[in-house]
Design an enzyme around this catalytic site. Structure first.
Site, PDB file in Angstrom:
ATOM      1  N   CYS A 202       0.921  -1.083   0.297  1.00  0.00           N
ATOM      2  CA  CYS A 202       0.222   0.304   0.209  1.00  0.00           C
ATOM      3  C   CYS A 202       0.910   1.116   0.240  1.00  0.00           C
ATOM      4  O   CYS A 202       1.928   1.583   0.819  1.00  0.00           O
ATOM      5  CB  CYS A 202      -0.756  -0.168   1.271  1.00  0.00           C
ATOM      6  SG  CYS A 202      -1.835   1.820   1.404  1.00  0.00           S
TER       7      CYS A 202
ATOM      8  N   CYS B   8      -1.520   2.854  -7.713  1.00  0.00           N
ATOM      9  CA  CYS B   8      -2.412   2.339  -6.926  1.00  0.00           C
ATOM     10  C   CYS B   8      -1.959   0.899  -6.823  1.00  0.00           C
ATOM     11  O   CYS B   8      -2.561   0.343  -7.562  1.00  0.00           O
ATOM     12  CB  CYS B   8      -3.332   3.537  -6.300  1.00  0.00           C
ATOM     13  SG  CYS B   8      -4.800   2.641  -5.933  1.00  0.00           S
TER      14      CYS B   8
END
Length: 254
Positions: A70, A177
């Site tokens: 992440c 992302c």
């Protein structure tokens, strides 16, 4: 050996799926935080505390390696997690693949969340690794949230909007992302032919395997996937089965 992956939502699936392919017998601990998601817009200290608490739970559950697949968790809390767990537990972070994209393409777009696109973190990465390439950020409004919901129409609409804002001359698109590799086929379809995609999930998984091997411990497990959601025993959300990675990791087919 148990490898823990920490993310607020489904962004951990691509890296976890690569780990499953590289080491099918390794036990995986998937730590999601649906109650706190998304992490990107949250205050920095809130994210640090949330990620640290999750890392502590990972250790309590027997994790010997921790992965932060992440971008928000990595840029905000990677150093603090490493300090918390000590040198005996490798902690692997995630960095968008701007460097290889800029080395191979003259014009690059970094697709990311609105928060990441506006962040000093991404600006610094572009300044450090952009080289001679023209690198621009493209905010993909709502895409990560739509992926977490498994909302295919919203996913396609967000991708179409991002593609429309992407300069026509780009040669490469960085998936900034960790959610976005889950919809790579739709992204490819929305971009002009020949545009190359750059994603860090496989590289993060490979680095994780290297760190596992450096520990010199037996890695053979049973290929178990254990899920915790916001600290409680749980399972992958049904939306995970929308994606190949989710199905590979045991989500029930829709």
């Amino acid at each position: 050996m148990i490898v823990a992956l920490i993310d607020s939502g489904l962004g951990l699936l691509p890296t976890a799926a690569w780990l499953r392919k590289l080491r099918p017998d390794v036990d995986l601990l998937l730590l999601l935080d649906p109650e706190g998601a998304p992490w990107g817009p949250k205050p920095e200290q809130w994210v640090v505390e949330r990620v640290l608490a999750t890392a502590r739970q990972a250790l309590a559950l027997g994790a010997e390696v921790i992965v932060l697949p992440c971008n928000t968790a990595s840029v905000t809390a990677l150093a603090q997690v490493r300090a918390e767990v000590g040198e005996s537990v490798p902690v692997i972070g995630t960095v968008p693949a701007i460097k290889p994209a800029a080395a191979q393409c003259r014009s690059v777009a970094v697709w990311a969340t609105a928060a990441t696109t506006a962040s000093r973190y991404q600006a610094d990465l572009i300044a450090r690794f952009g080289g001679d390439a023209k690198v621009v950020g493209v905010a993909c409004h709502g895409l990560a949230d739509a992926i977490d919901r498994g909302d295919v129409p919203a996913i396609n609409a967000s991708i179409a909007a991002a593609a429309a804002r992407t300069p026509a001359d780009v040669e490469g698109v960085v998936l900034g992302c960790t959610h976005y590799p889950l919809v790579v086929d739709a992204i490819v379809a929305a971009l002009p032919d020949g545009v190359r995609l750059f994603d860090s999930a496989q590289a993060v998984a490979a680095q994780t395997v290297r760190k596992m091997d450096e520990l010199g411990r037996p890695t053979t497990g049973t290929g178990t996937v254990i899920v915790r959601t916001s600290g409680e025993p749980g399972e992958l959300p049904t939306s995970a089965a929308t994606f190949e990675s989710g199905r590979l990791l045991g989500a029930v087919s829709l």
